[in-house]
Design an enzyme around this catalytic site. Structure first.
Site, PDB file in Angstrom:
ATOM      1  N   ARG A 105       0.875  -1.188   0.000  1.00 20.80           N
ATOM      2  CA  ARG A 105       0.000   0.000   0.000  1.00 20.80           C
ATOM      3  C   ARG A 105       0.901   1.224   0.000  1.00 20.80           C
ATOM      4  O   ARG A 105       1.666   1.455   0.947  1.00 20.80           O
ATOM      5  CB  ARG A 105      -0.915   0.022   1.223  1.00 20.80           C
ATOM      6  CG  ARG A 105      -1.647   1.352   1.381  1.00 20.80           C
ATOM      7  CD  ARG A 105      -2.733   1.338   2.432  1.00 20.80           C
ATOM      8  NE  ARG A 105      -3.897   0.584   1.994  1.00 20.80           N
ATOM      9  CZ  ARG A 105      -5.117   0.702   2.519  1.00 20.80           C
ATOM     10  NH1 ARG A 105      -5.333   1.568   3.500  1.00 20.80           N
ATOM     11  NH2 ARG A 105      -6.115  -0.029   2.079  1.00 20.80           N
ATOM     12  N   HIS A 133      -7.641   0.417  -6.430  1.00 18.04           N
ATOM     13  CA  HIS A 133      -7.830  -0.383  -5.217  1.00 18.04           C
ATOM     14  C   HIS A 133      -8.467  -1.719  -5.628  1.00 18.04           C
ATOM     15  O   HIS A 133      -9.628  -1.994  -5.317  1.00 18.04           O
ATOM     16  CB  HIS A 133      -8.714   0.374  -4.226  1.00 18.04           C
ATOM     17  CG  HIS A 133      -8.626  -0.112  -2.806  1.00 18.04           C
ATOM     18  ND1 HIS A 133      -7.792  -1.145  -2.412  1.00 18.04           N
ATOM     19  CD2 HIS A 133      -9.279   0.282  -1.677  1.00 18.04           C
ATOM     20  CE1 HIS A 133      -7.939  -1.355  -1.113  1.00 18.04           C
ATOM     21  NE2 HIS A 133      -8.832  -0.498  -0.638  1.00 18.04           N
ATOM     22  N   GLN A 136     -10.259  -4.117  -3.096  1.00 16.74           N
ATOM     23  CA  GLN A 136     -11.575  -3.637  -2.663  1.00 16.74           C
ATOM     24  C   GLN A 136     -12.637  -4.049  -3.676  1.00 16.74           C
ATOM     25  O   GLN A 136     -13.721  -4.525  -3.298  1.00 16.74           O
ATOM     26  CB  GLN A 136     -11.542  -2.107  -2.522  1.00 16.74           C
ATOM     27  CG  GLN A 136     -12.847  -1.503  -2.073  1.00 16.74           C
ATOM     28  CD  GLN A 136     -13.201  -1.885  -0.645  1.00 16.74           C
ATOM     29  OE1 GLN A 136     -12.373  -1.783   0.243  1.00 16.74           O
ATOM     30  NE2 GLN A 136     -14.419  -2.353  -0.419  1.00 16.74           N
ATOM     31  N   ASP A 227     -17.325   7.058  -1.286  1.00 20.55           N
ATOM     32  CA  ASP A 227     -16.016   6.936  -0.628  1.00 20.55           C
ATOM     33  C   ASP A 227     -15.693   8.314  -0.065  1.00 20.55           C
ATOM     34  O   ASP A 227     -16.355   9.316  -0.378  1.00 20.55           O
ATOM     35  CB  ASP A 227     -14.982   6.482  -1.685  1.00 20.55           C
ATOM     36  CG  ASP A 227     -13.568   6.295  -1.137  1.00 20.55           C
ATOM     37  OD1 ASP A 227     -13.407   6.191   0.100  1.00 20.55           O
ATOM     38  OD2 ASP A 227     -12.619   6.248  -1.950  1.00 20.55           O
ATOM     39  N   CYS A 267     -16.480   1.672   0.830  1.00 21.21           N
ATOM     40  CA  CYS A 267     -15.292   0.842   1.095  1.00 21.21           C
ATOM     41  C   CYS A 267     -14.851   0.953   2.552  1.00 21.21           C
ATOM     42  O   CYS A 267     -14.151   0.073   3.049  1.00 21.21           O
ATOM     43  CB  CYS A 267     -14.161   1.252   0.166  1.00 21.21           C
ATOM     44  SG  CYS A 267     -13.748   3.011   0.273  1.00 21.21           S
ATOM     45  N   ARG A 295     -13.656  -8.756   2.174  1.00 24.28           N
ATOM     46  CA  ARG A 295     -12.241  -8.497   1.904  1.00 24.28           C
ATOM     47  C   ARG A 295     -11.434  -9.750   2.259  1.00 24.28           C
ATOM     48  O   ARG A 295     -10.534 -10.151   1.534  1.00 24.28           O
ATOM     49  CB  ARG A 295     -11.729  -7.295   2.729  1.00 24.28           C
ATOM     50  CG  ARG A 295     -12.362  -5.944   2.397  1.00 24.28           C
ATOM     51  CD  ARG A 295     -12.002  -5.482   0.993  1.00 24.28           C
ATOM     52  NE  ARG A 295     -10.565  -5.466   0.801  1.00 24.28           N
ATOM     53  CZ  ARG A 295      -9.762  -4.433   1.104  1.00 24.28           C
ATOM     54  NH1 ARG A 295     -10.270  -3.319   1.563  1.00 24.28           N
ATOM     55  NH2 ARG A 295      -8.455  -4.494   0.881  1.00 24.28           N
TER      56      ARG A 295
HETATM   57  N1   CP Z   1     -11.361  -0.197   2.576  1.00 20.06           N
HETATM   58  C1   CP Z   1     -10.081  -0.210   2.975  1.00 20.06           C
HETATM   59  O1   CP Z   1      -9.142  -0.432   2.181  1.00 20.06           O
HETATM   60  O2   CP Z   1      -9.913   0.021   4.309  1.00 20.06           O
HETATM   61  P1   CP Z   1      -8.529   0.278   5.058  1.00 20.06           P
HETATM   62  O3   CP Z   1      -7.984   1.591   4.543  1.00 20.06           O
HETATM   63  O4   CP Z   1      -8.860   0.318   6.509  1.00 20.06           O
HETATM   64  O5   CP Z   1      -7.586  -0.845   4.713  1.00 20.06           O
HETATM   65  N1  NVA Z   2     -10.060   6.686  -1.553  1.00 22.09           N
HETATM   66  C1  NVA Z   2      -9.644   6.272  -0.238  1.00 22.09           C
HETATM   67  C2  NVA Z   2      -9.827   4.801  -0.053  1.00 22.09           C
HETATM   68  C3  NVA Z   2      -9.478   4.268   1.297  1.00 22.09           C
HETATM   69  C4  NVA Z   2      -9.679   2.792   1.418  1.00 22.09           C
HETATM   70  C5  NVA Z   2      -8.199   6.676  -0.018  1.00 22.09           C
HETATM   71  O1  NVA Z   2      -7.398   6.530  -0.968  1.00 22.09           O
HETATM   72  O2  NVA Z   2      -7.866   7.148   1.072  1.00 22.09           O
END
Ligand code: CP
Ligand code: NVA
Length: 310
Positions: A105, A133, A136, A227, A267, A295
Site C-alpha cells: 500500500r 484499489h 476492494q 467513498d 469501502c 475483503r
Molecule cells: N477499505 C479499505 O481499504 O480500508 P482500510 O484503509 O482500513 O484498509
Molecule cells: N479513496 C480512499 C480509499 C481508502 C480505502 C483513499 O485513498 O484514502
C-alpha cells in the site's frame, strides 16, 4: 511463474469469476478451520506487508488470510522499505530471497510497478495506490453477487471522487456486465484513461458513464456507492474538497432517487456526516460490513490463485 495483481486489469474476466467462485467457497469453508481444504495452501511460505499509508481492513484481512492459508506474514516498518532508505529495486531483490509475495500500500501506482519489475520471483499485490484499489473491488463484486446472483444488467452509481476505488469498480464492473455510473464534481472525474481501458475490454452490455449531476446519476440505480471526499495524502485539500463534494453526499434524499430496495456500499473508513449520513450507512440498505467481511474471503482466494499454484 510469478503473477502480480496491481490492477483488476491483471485478471481476465474468467480469472475474476474464478476468484469470486473460490472466495464464495472459502467463505463457506471457513468454519472448518484447520480442516478447510485450503488451510495449508501457502505451505509455510511468507508474505511481506509493506504499508506506508494507514489501514484497518486491508492490513487485518491480509494478515488473517495468509495465516488461514497456512502461511506467515512479516511486516517490516515502512521507513525501512518504502521510505527511500535504499532503492525500491534493492528492497525487492532482498525480499525475494525470503518471502513469496509482497502486499504493498503506497501512493504512486508507478512505485508498485517499479517494485514488481525489479523481481522475477515475488508476487506483488496492490493493497491500494492513489490510482487503484483492486482488492476492494473483488470484495465489492462478491458482495453484490451474494445479493443479486448475477451482476449482468444491473447499474451501480458511484458518487464522489473518481480516483482509486471508482477506477477498480469500473474495471471489475465492466468485466462482469455491470453498468457503472460515476458522478463527480468537475476536476474530480474518473480519468479518461479508465474510460479507454473499460472500452478496450469490449464487454457487450456493460458501460461506464460519467456524470456531474448526482441525482441524474442515481436515478433508477440498483446500488449507490461512495467513498471519502479526501483520500489519504490529500489532507491539505480537505476544505476545498468538502465544498466541492457537498452536493454529492449519500443521504436519504439522494437514495430516494435510486430503485426501491437499492443497496448502499462504502469501502470504509466512512466520514459520517460528510460523504454519507448515519441514516444511510446504518440503514437496512447498507452492505458495508459485508464488503468488509468479504475483503477476507476474496483476499484468501486471490492469494491461493497467485501462490498455491506456483
Ligand atoms: N477499505 C479499505 O481499504 O480500508 P482500510 O484503509 O482500513 O484498509
Ligand atoms: N479513496 C480512499 C480509499 C481508502 C480505502 C483513499 O485513498 O484514502
Amino acid at each position: 511463474m510469478k503473477k502480480d495483481f496491481l490492477s483488476i486489469l491483471d485478471m481476465t474476466p474468467e480469472d475474476l469469476t474464478h476468484c469470486l467462485d473460490l472466495a464464495a467457497r472459502l467463505k463457506t469453508d471457513r468454519p472448518l478451520g484447520r480442516n478447510a481444504p485450503t488451510s495449508t495452501a501457502l505451505d509455510g511460505r511468507h508474505v511481506a506487508m509493506l504499508f506506508d499509508k494507514p489501514s484497518l481492513r486491508t492490513l487485518a484481512t491480509f494478515e488473517i488470510a495468509v495465516r488461514e492459508l497456512g502461511g506467515n506474514i512479516i511486516e517490516p516498518p515502512a521507513d525501512s522499505t518504502l521510505g527511500g532508505r535504499e532503492a525500491l529495486s534493492d528492497v525487492a531483490l532482498n525480499l525475494e530471497r525470503w518471502v513469496a509475495a509482497a502486499v504493498i500500500r503506497t501512493f504512486a501506482q508507478g512505485r508498485q510497478m517499479e517494485f514488481a519489475r525489479a523481481t522475477s520471483r515475488l508476487h506483488v499485490v496492490n493493497a491500494l495506490s492513489d490510482d487503484e484499489h483492486p482488492c476492494q473491488a473483488l470484495a465489492d463484486m462478491l458482495t453484490l453477487r451474494e445479493r443479486w446472483g448475477t451482476l449482468a444488467g444491473k447499474t451501480l452509481t458511484f458518487v464522489g471522487d473518481g480516483n482509486n476505488v471508482a477506477t477498480s469498480l469500473a474495471h471489475a464492473g465492466a468485466m462482469l456486465g455491470l453498468t457503472i455510473r460515476v458522478a463527480s464534481p468537475e476536476g474530480y472525474e474518473l480519468p479518461d484513461r479508465v474510460i479507454a481501458e473499460v472500452a478496450a475490454l469490449g464487454g457487450s452490455t456493460a458501460r461506464t458513464e460519467r456524470f456531474t449531476d448526482p441525482e441524474a446519476a442515481v436515478a433508477g440505480a440498483d446500488a449507490v456507492y461512495t467513498d471519502t471526499w479526501t483520500s489519504m495524502g490529500q489532507e491539505d485539500e480537505s476544505a476545498a474538497r468538502r465544498q466541492a463534494f457537498l452536493p454529492y453526499q449519500a443521504n436519504a434524499a439522494l437514495m430516494s432517487r435510486a430503485k426501491p430496495g437499492a443497496l448502499f456500499l462504502h469501502c470504509l473508513p466512512a466520514h459520517r456526516g460528510e460523504e454519507v449520513t448515519d441514516e444511510v450507512i446504518d440503514s437496512p440498505a447498507s452492505v458495508v460490513l459485508d464488503q468488509s467481511e468479504n475483503r477476507l474471503h476474496t483476499e484468501k482466494a486471490l492469494l491461493a490463485m497467485l501462490l498455491a499454484e506456483s
